[in-house]
Every structure is written in structure tokens, then in C-alpha cells.
Design a protein around this motif. Sequence first.
Motif, short mmCIF file in Angstrom:
data_model
loop_
_atom_site.label_atom_id
_atom_site.label_comp_id
_atom_site.label_asym_id
_atom_site.label_seq_id
_atom_site.Cartn_x
_atom_site.Cartn_y
_atom_site.Cartn_z
N LEU A 28 3.41 -12.99 21.93
CA LEU A 28 2.97 -13.98 20.95
C LEU A 28 3.96 -15.15 20.86
CD1 LEU A 28 1.58 -11.59 18.21
CD2 LEU A 28 0.27 -13.07 19.74
N TYR A 29 5.24 -14.85 21.02
CA TYR A 29 6.25 -15.91 21.02
C TYR A 29 6.02 -16.85 22.21
CZ TYR A 29 10.94 -18.04 20.90
OH TYR A 29 11.99 -18.91 20.84
N SER A 34 3.93 -21.95 24.47
CA SER A 34 2.99 -22.61 25.38
C SER A 34 2.08 -23.57 24.63
CB SER A 34 2.15 -21.56 26.12
OG SER A 34 2.95 -20.75 26.95
N LEU A 35 1.61 -23.17 23.47
CA LEU A 35 0.76 -24.05 22.67
C LEU A 35 1.55 -25.27 22.20
CD1 LEU A 35 -1.09 -21.29 20.64
CD2 LEU A 35 -2.18 -22.91 22.22
N LYS A 36 2.80 -25.04 21.82
CA LYS A 36 3.66 -26.15 21.42
C LYS A 36 3.81 -27.14 22.57
CE LYS A 36 6.39 -28.10 18.38
NZ LYS A 36 5.92 -28.51 17.05
N ASN A 37 3.97 -26.63 23.76
CA ASN A 37 4.11 -27.50 24.93
C ASN A 37 2.81 -28.23 25.26
OD1 ASN A 37 6.77 -26.72 25.28
ND2 ASN A 37 6.28 -25.09 26.73
N ARG A 41 0.66 -28.27 16.94
CA ARG A 41 1.62 -27.89 15.91
C ARG A 41 1.39 -26.41 15.65
NH1 ARG A 41 1.05 -29.03 9.53
NH2 ARG A 41 2.89 -27.87 8.86
N VAL A 42 2.41 -25.58 15.85
CA VAL A 42 2.26 -24.13 15.76
C VAL A 42 3.00 -23.61 14.53
CG1 VAL A 42 2.59 -21.93 16.94
CG2 VAL A 42 2.10 -23.99 18.27
N ILE A 43 2.28 -22.82 13.75
CA ILE A 43 2.84 -22.16 12.57
C ILE A 43 2.63 -20.66 12.73
CG2 ILE A 43 2.69 -21.92 10.05
CD1 ILE A 43 1.43 -24.74 9.98
N VAL A 44 3.66 -19.88 12.50
CA VAL A 44 3.57 -18.43 12.59
C VAL A 44 3.75 -17.83 11.20
CG1 VAL A 44 4.58 -16.32 13.55
CG2 VAL A 44 4.44 -18.40 14.96
N LEU A 45 2.83 -16.96 10.82
CA LEU A 45 2.94 -16.17 9.59
C LEU A 45 3.20 -14.73 10.01
CD1 LEU A 45 -0.17 -17.56 7.63
CD2 LEU A 45 2.16 -18.49 7.70
N THR A 46 4.32 -14.18 9.61
CA THR A 46 4.69 -12.85 10.08
C THR A 46 5.49 -12.11 9.01
OG1 THR A 46 5.65 -11.67 11.96
CG2 THR A 46 6.85 -13.60 11.20
N ALA A 47 5.91 -10.91 9.34
CA ALA A 47 6.67 -10.08 8.41
C ALA A 47 8.17 -10.28 8.61
CB ALA A 47 6.32 -8.61 8.61
N LEU A 48 8.94 -9.93 7.59
CA LEU A 48 10.38 -9.85 7.77
C LEU A 48 10.64 -8.84 8.89
CD1 LEU A 48 11.64 -9.72 4.07
CD2 LEU A 48 11.70 -11.69 5.61
N PHE A 67 11.99 -18.74 5.79
CA PHE A 67 11.47 -19.76 6.69
C PHE A 67 12.47 -20.00 7.81
CE2 PHE A 67 11.20 -24.33 7.89
CZ PHE A 67 9.95 -24.28 8.48
N ASP A 68 11.99 -19.94 9.06
CA ASP A 68 12.82 -20.19 10.23
C ASP A 68 12.15 -21.23 11.12
OD1 ASP A 68 14.72 -18.20 9.55
OD2 ASP A 68 13.50 -16.66 10.51
N ILE A 69 12.96 -21.88 11.95
CA ILE A 69 12.45 -22.73 13.03
C ILE A 69 12.92 -22.13 14.35
CG2 ILE A 69 12.57 -24.98 14.15
CD1 ILE A 69 10.97 -25.22 11.71
N MET A 70 11.98 -21.81 15.23
CA MET A 70 12.29 -21.25 16.53
C MET A 70 11.62 -22.10 17.60
SD MET A 70 11.65 -17.18 15.70
CE MET A 70 12.24 -16.66 17.32
N ASP A 71 12.41 -22.82 18.40
CA ASP A 71 11.85 -23.70 19.43
C ASP A 71 10.82 -24.66 18.86
OD1 ASP A 71 13.27 -22.81 21.76
OD2 ASP A 71 12.10 -20.96 21.67
#
Length: 412
Positions: A28-29, A34-37, A41-48, A67-71
Motif C-alpha cells: 500500500l505504501y 506511485s499515485l503521488k508520482n 494528492r494521496v491521503i492515508v487513514l490508518t492505525a497507530l 499526523f505524519d508526512i511520508m514522501d
Amino acid sequence: MIQSDTYKTFVILTQYFPPEIGAPQYRLYELAKSLKNNKFRVIVLTALPNYPKNEIYEGYRCEKYRFDIMDDIEVHRFTLYIPKKRTPFKRLFQYISFAYNVIKYSKRVLTEEIDYLFWETPPIFLGWAAYVLKKRTGAKLITNVSDLWPESIEKLGIIKNKIILKPLYWFESFLYKKSVLVTGQTKGIISNISNRFPKVKTYWLPNGISADLFEYSYTKPTIWRKNHNFDENDFLIVYAGIIGYAQGLEIVIEAAKKLNNYPIHFLIFGEGPELYKLESRINEVTNVHLMGTIPRKEIPTIIRAEDVALIPLRNIDLLQGAIPSKIFEHLAFAKPLILGIKGEAYELFIKQANAGVSYEPDDPISLANAAIYLYENKDLCIKLGKNGKKFVLDNFDRAEISKKFVNLINRL
């Protein structure tokens, strides 16, 4: 929130995401990148992060939201119930708690309309949150199926009660019918869904290999072997992944007992609910090594140092359509497979690609014989590895997979 007037917004909803280690997390990462490339605009909703030890990671504890920013990907992490012991009921409550918290807290982060909401099952209970968010944001719903729930939990005997299963099957049907697209990791999954729901639009979205895998720095194989007390003559068979019921790794212990006259070693990397069974028996043999978990960046080093990759699954009809994602990485580095899976993976990687040998699932003698055969045929190992590398690079390049997927969703 980052604003954009030109990029389409693609939300990925999943309970599992890095820094957790595992096949769904990495897949998924890579999809998000890939979608970002491809100008989304990609937003991920996930668990701690808590997988696989079922403990919130250091640095994330005592938080309900992070909230984090990854790539350049926006990652919103929500709390969930973490039981001390994972009984089936407590595991169910954990799934539901995460879905509830997504519904509750995402109001603060999804403050505008989104174009696509892509969610992954299992767990199917996350579909509750996916549907609520679809209604709330006006997004087109895409359901990604990595395993057929509730069918798999019924056939594996995890849930047998028809009173419980009936509403789960209804919920599965409801979610598929509310989706503009249902994607699946294997052709077997897609065939199953298409046969049961012929009016549902489906699409095969396979795992693949990314070019950046080759960019990691790595320790030379000879140095890694020396640091871990193996020499260049040892024949290393590596399994890396979840140690669960479906993998049936106990047969490695039995197979290893039949290999005492050979310098063949099984290296098992990973954790999971069945690890304790291996730990309780590890003293029965000297040629099986439990290596623990490893950071993602160290995987290329391990693969380069191995001779062969072990890909096991139990002999269960439901698992015959499985294609473990770890296959692609081993083959990309030209390492042959010892494959213990019938069905789709066998057809692709043994018959079509000629990238390894197979053994009968759940049969330790068959596994031992496969190990001896490759040990005694080193030139064949090289040939099979080269075949596999060409096959995955030609047919499972993640950039090409993503490009085709983007072209499809732009037409939805």
C-alpha cells in the motif's frame, strides 16, 4: 490539510501501514507513492502502528491521533483497542474500534470532497468506515480485496457459526455493490468475486516489484554470512514474512531433521502468532535459525546472501489462489524458489517462469528433497534465478501496474 485545485484526491483507508513491517504495509505504501508520482494528492487513514506484536510502537504511545508526512504523502493515524491477549472476540473488537475511530476522528481531517476512497479488506469491518466516509465525502468507493473475507475465516475454521457468518456475507455483498470498482491481488480472488457478483466491476491489481528496491545500500553477502556465522559453502534457504497458521512453518523443523548430512540451513525471518510453536521446537535441530524481524532496508542484503527462497503455505483449497508478495523481491534478485503452493502461484512461477522447484504442501519429506535437489544442482539454481528475474521485471513492474491502474480509475 494541503490544498490543491488541480490534483485529484485519493484516500487510502487501511489498518496496516509503515512503519509496520509486512506485505500489505509495503504494497500500500508503494501504491501511495506511485499515485503521488502520477499527480494525485494521496491521503492515508490508518492505525497507530502496532503490528505484528500488537503493541503500539515507541514514539506513538499515549496518542489518540498522529499526523505524519511520508514522501509527501499525508498519513493520519488513529488509535485502536489493543488487547493484552488476542482472543477472537478481542480481535473483532479491535477491528471495530479502529473503524469507529476513523469515522469519529476523520471528520477533522477530511474537510472537503475527495475523488476516490480506496480501502482494503480484510478486515471487512473496516468497510463500515469506508461506506460512511464515501457518503460523507462523495468519493468513488474502491474496494481492494487481499483475502476473501468472510469465506477464508469460514474455511479455515476460525468462525463456524452460521448465525455470525450470514450477516458477514451480506455485508461483503453490500460493500461490493456500493463500490465503483473491486480490485484483487490475485486472479483467483477476482474470479471468485466475478462469479458470485457478475454485475460488479472488478480489476486485477497484482503485487509487483519497484525499481527503488535495488537502490538500497547493502552489506556484501560474504560479510553478512560471516557476521552471522555462516560460510560461503553453507546453502541458505530463507523464509521472510509472517509466521502464521497459513504458512505451516512447522514442517521446516521436520524437513531439517532429514538434512543433517548436508550444509543446508533454513533461516526464518519475521514474527507472528505461530512463532511460539517454532521457538518451542527449535532445540530439536541445529540447522533452523529464527532470525527475528528486520528493517525494510536490510531485505536486499538478506536476499543477496541467500541461495534459495522458501515460499510455503498449508495444503488448503482456499490458499491455492494465493500469491505471497515476498516472491517478487526474491525473484527480482535472481534467487530461485522452493514453492509449496498449488494453484495460481505454481502456474505463474514454476510452469510459466521456470523460476524454481515445487514441493507438496505440508510434506516435510518433499520439502527436504527439494532442498537437496537444488543444493546438488547449483548451476540450475543460477538458471532458475535468472528466469525468475526476467519474468517479474517483464510482467510485474510496479510502475507499469500503477500506470494502468491510474488510466482505469480516471475513466470511472
